[in-house]
Design an enzyme around this catalytic site. Structure first.
Site, PDB file in Angstrom:
ATOM      1  N   PRO A  49      -8.951   4.047   0.030  1.00  0.00           N
ATOM      2  CA  PRO A  49      -7.860   3.332   0.697  1.00  0.00           C
ATOM      3  C   PRO A  49      -8.116   1.827   0.738  1.00  0.00           C
ATOM      4  O   PRO A  49      -9.258   1.376   0.892  1.00  0.00           O
ATOM      5  CB  PRO A  49      -7.875   3.927   2.104  1.00  0.00           C
ATOM      6  CG  PRO A  49      -8.458   5.298   1.923  1.00  0.00           C
ATOM      7  CD  PRO A  49      -9.498   5.133   0.860  1.00  0.00           C
ATOM      8  N   HIS A  73     -26.993  -2.614   2.930  1.00  0.00           N
ATOM      9  CA  HIS A  73     -26.384  -3.525   3.890  1.00  0.00           C
ATOM     10  C   HIS A  73     -26.638  -4.998   3.576  1.00  0.00           C
ATOM     11  O   HIS A  73     -25.814  -5.864   3.879  1.00  0.00           O
ATOM     12  CB  HIS A  73     -26.912  -3.212   5.297  1.00  0.00           C
ATOM     13  CG  HIS A  73     -26.003  -3.619   6.401  1.00  0.00           C
ATOM     14  ND1 HIS A  73     -25.837  -2.889   7.551  1.00  0.00           N
ATOM     15  CD2 HIS A  73     -25.184  -4.689   6.552  1.00  0.00           C
ATOM     16  CE1 HIS A  73     -24.976  -3.501   8.352  1.00  0.00           C
ATOM     17  NE2 HIS A  73     -24.567  -4.601   7.765  1.00  0.00           N
ATOM     18  N   TYR A 129     -25.377  -0.373  13.060  1.00  0.00           N
ATOM     19  CA  TYR A 129     -24.408  -0.552  14.135  1.00  0.00           C
ATOM     20  C   TYR A 129     -24.712   0.334  15.335  1.00  0.00           C
ATOM     21  O   TYR A 129     -24.228   0.071  16.440  1.00  0.00           O
ATOM     22  CB  TYR A 129     -22.983  -0.239  13.664  1.00  0.00           C
ATOM     23  CG  TYR A 129     -22.434  -1.117  12.574  1.00  0.00           C
ATOM     24  CD1 TYR A 129     -23.087  -2.283  12.159  1.00  0.00           C
ATOM     25  CD2 TYR A 129     -21.244  -0.781  11.937  1.00  0.00           C
ATOM     26  CE1 TYR A 129     -22.566  -3.074  11.153  1.00  0.00           C
ATOM     27  CE2 TYR A 129     -20.715  -1.562  10.939  1.00  0.00           C
ATOM     28  CZ  TYR A 129     -21.383  -2.706  10.534  1.00  0.00           C
ATOM     29  OH  TYR A 129     -20.854  -3.475   9.522  1.00  0.00           O
ATOM     30  N   LYS A 180     -23.777   2.261   5.673  1.00  0.00           N
ATOM     31  CA  LYS A 180     -24.711   1.339   5.030  1.00  0.00           C
ATOM     32  C   LYS A 180     -26.148   1.651   5.430  1.00  0.00           C
ATOM     33  O   LYS A 180     -26.412   2.028   6.581  1.00  0.00           O
ATOM     34  CB  LYS A 180     -24.392  -0.110   5.436  1.00  0.00           C
ATOM     35  CG  LYS A 180     -22.936  -0.500   5.288  1.00  0.00           C
ATOM     36  CD  LYS A 180     -22.683  -1.893   5.840  1.00  0.00           C
ATOM     37  CE  LYS A 180     -21.194  -2.173   5.950  1.00  0.00           C
ATOM     38  NZ  LYS A 180     -20.558  -1.404   7.050  1.00  0.00           N
ATOM     39  N   ASP A 237     -15.360   2.548   8.155  1.00  0.00           N
ATOM     40  CA  ASP A 237     -16.572   1.848   7.717  1.00  0.00           C
ATOM     41  C   ASP A 237     -17.517   1.666   8.898  1.00  0.00           C
ATOM     42  O   ASP A 237     -17.156   1.070   9.907  1.00  0.00           O
ATOM     43  CB  ASP A 237     -16.204   0.479   7.139  1.00  0.00           C
ATOM     44  CG  ASP A 237     -17.434  -0.371   6.861  1.00  0.00           C
ATOM     45  OD1 ASP A 237     -18.145  -0.082   5.884  1.00  0.00           O
ATOM     46  OD2 ASP A 237     -17.697  -1.326   7.635  1.00  0.00           O
TER      47      ASP A 237
END
Length: 296
Positions: free
Chosen positions: A15, A108, A50, A75, A45
């Site tokens: 997408p 990353h 994170y 990542k 994502d």
């Protein structure tokens, strides 16, 4: 341009707009992802660094959507670079996400001070791709010199390079190099969110307050954020906007019912300042940025 997906260099479809969760706390991530899926996003994502992969997975599982309907991208952090380490990083991420395979797995950051570890990590991604555990592989924040060194030895050309791109920092030479090699340019901070923060500098100015963008937005009865996202899409990029506010989450995907004129695109291109908001990839080191990624 329609909502048709981008076709990656290995013929996998992705997408055009993904939903990002950078700097979203674990407590707010699940609700934000749930809302994004509700209003139509089908690309999420995240990243090991994170600290919210588990909540992303919980929201996807609770959505009722079939796994094949959601394109999941994550990542590998630099602390997990190295061949065996990166294979284990994949296992940690998939366990947290609650899935058996990933749609896109990327490195990353480059690690210029230990680039051999970066190359070993990428070889692990190639192995995961060959085994069918990952549908596509890529990189993030790779500058021309890093990309060139990788391509000299890689068997698989990265499908994506996720980089800082917004009207104030456009990296046109890097965009051209990626395109030359069939690598999709994927914009993090696509609406210049990095320019909103105090760390951007005392003389910072938010892209949302830019007079040119505001004028174009009024012309189309859209927000400045929607104009920036449309600019990226018309220039062929993937975008990963981030928000935890339901109204903005919905607005950021509502960009397929208008088009910018060639003159408007050129006016946005002319906003380039050459000023990076995120860290220079060349300063990323294990000593300064390394941190252990918890087990699942």
């Amino acid at each position: 341009m329609s909502t048709t997906p981008l076709t990656l260099n290995n013929r996998i479809e992705m997408p055009r707009i993904g939903f990002g969760v950078f700097q979203s706390s674990p407590e707010e991530t699940a609700a934000a992802v749930a809302e994004a899926l509700r209003v139509g996003y089908r690309h999420i994502d995240t990243a090991a660094a994170y600290g919210n992969e588990r909540q992303v997975g919980e929201a996807i599982a609770a959505s009722g959507l079939d796994r094949a309907e959601v394109f999941i991208e994550t990542k590998v952090w630099i602390s997990d670079y190295g061949y065996d380490e990166t294979l284990h990083a994949f296992e940690k991420s998939t366990r947290k996400l609650g899935v058996e395979h990933l749609d896109l797995l990327i490195l990353h950051q480059p690690l210029p001070s230990a680039f051999d570890r970066t190359l070993a990590a990428y070889r692990a991604l190639e192995k995961l791709s060959a085994d069918g555990a990952v549908r596509a592989i890529g990189v993030s924040n790779f500058m021309p010199e890093h990309l060139t060194r990788l391509l000299d030895v890689a068997d698989v050309v990265p499908a994506v390079n996720q980089i800082e791109i917004h009207p104030y920092f456009q990296q046109k030479d890097l965009l051209a190099l990626d395109t030359q090699h069939g690598i999709v340019n994927q914009a993090w901070s696509p609406i210049g969110g990095i320019t909103f923060y105090p760390g951007y500098g005392d003389d910072r100015k938010s892209t949302l307050d830019d007079p040119t963008l505001q004028e174009i937005a009024r012309t189309h009865d859209k927000t400045t954020a929607q104009v920036m996202l449309r600019w990226h899409i018309q220039e062929g990029r993937s975008v990963i906007p981030k928000s935890v506010t339901p109204a903005r989450i919905a607005a950021n995907i509502d960009v397929f019912d208008f088009s910018l004129t060639p003159d408007e695109l050129a006016r946005i291109d002319a906003l380039e300042t050459g000023r990076r908001g995120g860290p220079d990839p060349d300063v990323i080191t294990l000593d300064a940025f390394g941190r252990a990624i918890p087990e699942a």
